[in-house]
Design an enzyme around this catalytic site. Sequence first.
Site, PDB file in Angstrom:
ATOM      1  N   GLY A 523       0.839  -1.193   0.000  1.00  0.00           N
ATOM      2  CA  GLY A 523       0.000   0.000   0.000  1.00  0.00           C
ATOM      3  C   GLY A 523       0.869   1.235   0.000  1.00  0.00           C
ATOM      4  N   VAL A 524       0.339   2.278  -0.593  1.00  0.00           N
ATOM      5  CA  VAL A 524       1.058   3.541  -0.625  1.00  0.00           C
ATOM      6  C   VAL A 524       0.087   4.591  -0.132  1.00  0.00           C
ATOM      7  CG1 VAL A 524       2.228   5.197  -2.094  1.00  0.00           C
ATOM      8  CG2 VAL A 524       2.377   2.773  -2.622  1.00  0.00           C
ATOM      9  N   GLY A 525       0.496   5.354   0.854  1.00  0.00           N
ATOM     10  CA  GLY A 525      -0.418   6.366   1.388  1.00  0.00           C
ATOM     11  C   GLY A 525       0.307   7.661   1.610  1.00  0.00           C
ATOM     12  N   VAL A 530       3.468   1.050   2.827  1.00  0.00           N
ATOM     13  CA  VAL A 530       3.190  -0.088   3.697  1.00  0.00           C
ATOM     14  C   VAL A 530       3.784  -1.326   3.046  1.00  0.00           C
ATOM     15  CG1 VAL A 530       1.435  -1.385   4.926  1.00  0.00           C
ATOM     16  CG2 VAL A 530       0.995   0.980   4.261  1.00  0.00           C
ATOM     17  N   ASP A 641      -9.392  10.222   9.243  1.00  0.00           N
ATOM     18  CA  ASP A 641      -9.148   9.794   7.865  1.00  0.00           C
ATOM     19  C   ASP A 641      -9.889   8.494   7.567  1.00  0.00           C
ATOM     20  OD1 ASP A 641      -8.188  10.100   5.336  1.00  0.00           O
ATOM     21  OD2 ASP A 641      -6.169   9.351   5.773  1.00  0.00           O
TER      22      ASP A 641
END
Length: 867
Positions: A523-525, A530, A641
Amino acid sequence: MVTTYTPIVLGTILFFLLSLCHPYFSIADVIYRPVDHFTVNGGSALNFIDGRNWTGDSNTKFLSESKDSVAVPADTQSTIQGPYTYARLSYSQFTYSFPVTTQGPFFLRLFFYSTSYQIFDRSKAYFSVKAGSYTLLQNFNVSLHADTDDDPGHSDILFREYCIYLQHGQRLDITFTPSTTESYAFVNGIEIVSMPSYLYYSNPNNTIPDDFPRLPQLVGHMNQVYPITNNFALETKHRLKVGGAQISPSQDTGMLRAWDTDEKYLITDSGPSADYEKKTNLSFVKIPNYTAPDQVYRTVRNIGMNPFKNLTWHLPVYSGFFYLLRLHFCQLNPFVQQPGDQIFYIFIQDQLAEAGADILKWSNNKMGVPVVKDYAVYIPGDREKVYLSLEMHPNNISFIKDAQLNAIEVFKINDTTGSLAEPNPDPLPQSPNKQISNKKNSGTKRPLTAAVAGAVSGVVLLSFIVAFFINKRKQNVAVYKNQKDGTSRGGGSSSLPTNLCRHFSIAEIRAATNNFDKHFVVGVGGFGDVYKGYIDDGSTPVAVKRLKPGSEQGLNEFMNEIQMLSKLRHIHLVALIGYCYESNEMILVYDFMDRGTLREHLYGSDNPPLSWNQRLRICIGAARGLHYLHTGAKQMIIHRDVKSTNILLDENWVAKVSDFGLSRIGVTSSSMTHVSTQVKGSVGYLDPEYYKRQRLTEKSDVYSYGVVLLEVLCGRQPLLRMVEKQQVSLVDWAKHRYEKGFLSEIVDPALKGQIAPHCLRKFGEVALNCLVEDGNKRPSMNVVVGVLEFVLKLQLQDGANVNAVLESGWDYEDSTSEDMFSGTHSSVHVSDYSNSSGLNTTSYASKESDRLVSELVFSEINDPKGR
Ligand SMILES: *[C@@H]1O[C@H](CO)[C@@H](O)[C@H](O)[C@H]1NC(C)=O
Ligand SMILES: *[C@@H]1O[C@H](CO)[C@@H](O)[C@H](O)[C@H]1NC(C)=O
Ligand SMILES: *[C@@H]1O[C@H](CO)[C@@H](O)[C@H](O)[C@H]1NC(C)=O
Ligand SMILES: *[C@@H]1O[C@H](CO)[C@@H](O)[C@H](O)[C@H]1NC(C)=O
Ligand SMILES: *[C@@H]1O[C@H](CO)[C@@H](O)[C@H](O)[C@H]1NC(C)=O
Ligand SMILES: *[C@@H]1O[C@H](CO)[C@@H](O)[C@H](O)[C@H]1NC(C)=O
Ligand SMILES: *[C@@H]1O[C@H](CO)[C@@H](O)[C@H](O)[C@H]1NC(C)=O
């Protein structure tokens, strides 16, 4: 002298020489003709064995650097035919250099016969081998490997096969370097054979997953591929024909690959391997015909009467590397007639690789069409001998409860330093091994009878070794279990209670993620990437969140926050396991959630759609998690969020809220920080009131959660750019449709026919109530939980009633009068909700609502047909 075979010469000579000893061999079987082919023997002998024409290296100019090297005959005759009568040996470094003519991938094969060669004592062979920039062998103790090799048939012969990609005009240099001044390096034979460009390496143009050759799928990482690029070197660890007899190099499709049998790695029983005669011709339409010899596809192993109802192989490998696993299939079973007849699961390293393996479907619905499936798997650990497990068992929806496989290939991929080297094995325990070591040590002039005796004791040894490994494996499992709560906890200078929050060193984190390997990114946030990692010697998968630098907090504040967050434990929150604060890194370690984010299951992926009931349960779970955040801790925690990518799903589809409290430690996933450093949240989910007034309450989370409810209902993103203006904002569009009484129009088409009409209405009500402008009028999460539970109950009791209204497209013509306030959640009171949602123009309660009392609804639930 260059031994480049021209096709005709190769074919003809092979035919004449090999038809004598290999009755099955014929010219037609040589499908692929290598452009470059060098075979050198480290001596002067010249012989022709199993399709190989060995040329003595003293007759060639390949030996480029070899000051002190000598070619010496072996003291003992090998029991196996091959380039084993002579070796090239030296106490100093020597190099072979091959001038290949083509650009592309090559097989590089090394042959060693572990014995004494005149003054070169058997146990002193200890060296490293490099090919180009790759380290193939490092401090390789040949006698130790030969002694512990569990293959009695090949005692004292060691064979290694690699794949290397060479650029145009590049020479292939192979360098042998003794590891110590007392030790020497040697080799008996080297073979270099070119192979087709995309046999194992990935075609860079081939990015469409369904094309051949399919890019390897990274196991345990949904929808991630792992291309085998030209800068990788591979080492063949296993090439197994499943069922039936082995295939010798000369019977291969032209690349001289050996196909071994699989029995010794099969740990379940299987039916007798089936052998499909040449009734059906094979048709190579999905893969090139040189991929594997015909015979590979004509023998299979099935589950048969095996009581475990599964087929399992344990393939020994070393940890700390990526592996490429290729599975070969071909459907020739006459009872399997159409796709769906035989569907099975494939698990690799206990991770689901295929839930619906269906050979006939992969084969364009045709019998006799061979296919391959490639997988990449990372085996975490530190160069230890472990087992790569492959398990197949039938899917329950399958008509024929069976699974089958034709062949397995396993390749090790070089590590980040370009090395493929493995450690030397542990010496075998002394006592049961006496006969063997006698055999090795005394046998400098071993007569043939001793060799036979050796082979017999080798069989005994084999069964001992098998038992040994089985035991060893059991022990390993036990060790993992013990270590799970023991190791590496106290590693740091942490002042935190270790039972709550564990401190990880940066070294541990790097080991867990293969040094932040980009392939491990799940994951990219806004807060950073992640990774999926493995801790406790690879036994526990975790999500490793590497926060972007940006916190202005000091260590103490960071620790305080972590401590606070790690105390929050709830079934619907992703548990924080620990942290790392070192070398300018802030890293959080969480439980790993197998099924990823809620969003991936709603839209934008290949995942099968979730059912309406599943969706309701997920919404309820997430709402409970948020409710706990708002009320469960000493201080209220506002998530800030909430969005569908922050709701994760575990293997049982239980929803878990993630990333809570990140804003407290000074990190935010905000895509809005450029608007105001104060406002945190993600576009499309942001509470307009918070945005306007910058007043943060828990009702901002309620708003964002309302957006998630609409995503769940409609299966689309909160904001879509390329649509009619009216439809850009999901919230506005849903409000509009709801007011007109057409909410069903925008329901996810995948849910067609699943939602009972009054459930839809009630769901719409609660979603839109979460989205009212005035935060005070939004329900609390507690109320939301109650209403959603009520909707689920209605849905479960009324599932049969679903169809008519949805089809007509008119939601409200049936004006039964359930009350959204009459949720069955015991803690919900009608008055709470009336007060908080305020039945004014902006709220979305049906008119009749206030008149009803919960008892009425309860009676409806208890007797749904009573209306
Ligand atoms: C083997 O290779 C050598 C050198 O290229 C050649 O002279 C010889 O005829 C070959 N022998 C066979 C049996 O192919
Ligand atoms: C290599 O292994 C042999 C046993 O086969 C042992 O006697 C020898 O000491 C080892 N060499 C080194 C350098 O470890
Ligand atoms: C990939 O595609 C490009 C452009 O279509 C082509 O020039 C190139 O030769 C292709 N490369 C391979 C390896 O097929
Ligand atoms: C497969 O068989 C093994 C025994 O050989 C057993 O331990 C394992 O639980 C079985 N797996 C399944 C999914 O049935
Ligand atoms: C298989 O191929 C051979 C040779 O091409 C042909 O003679 C035979 O009829 C084929 N058999 C079937 C079943 O198609
Ligand atoms: C293998 O495939 C190639 C290309 O499709 C074809 O030209 C060749 O005849 C095939 N060889 C055999 C033995 O079937
Ligand atoms: C293999 O080695 C090459 C060259 O050293 C390197 O570029 C590549 O990243 C390595 N592969 C892996 C998987 O680390």
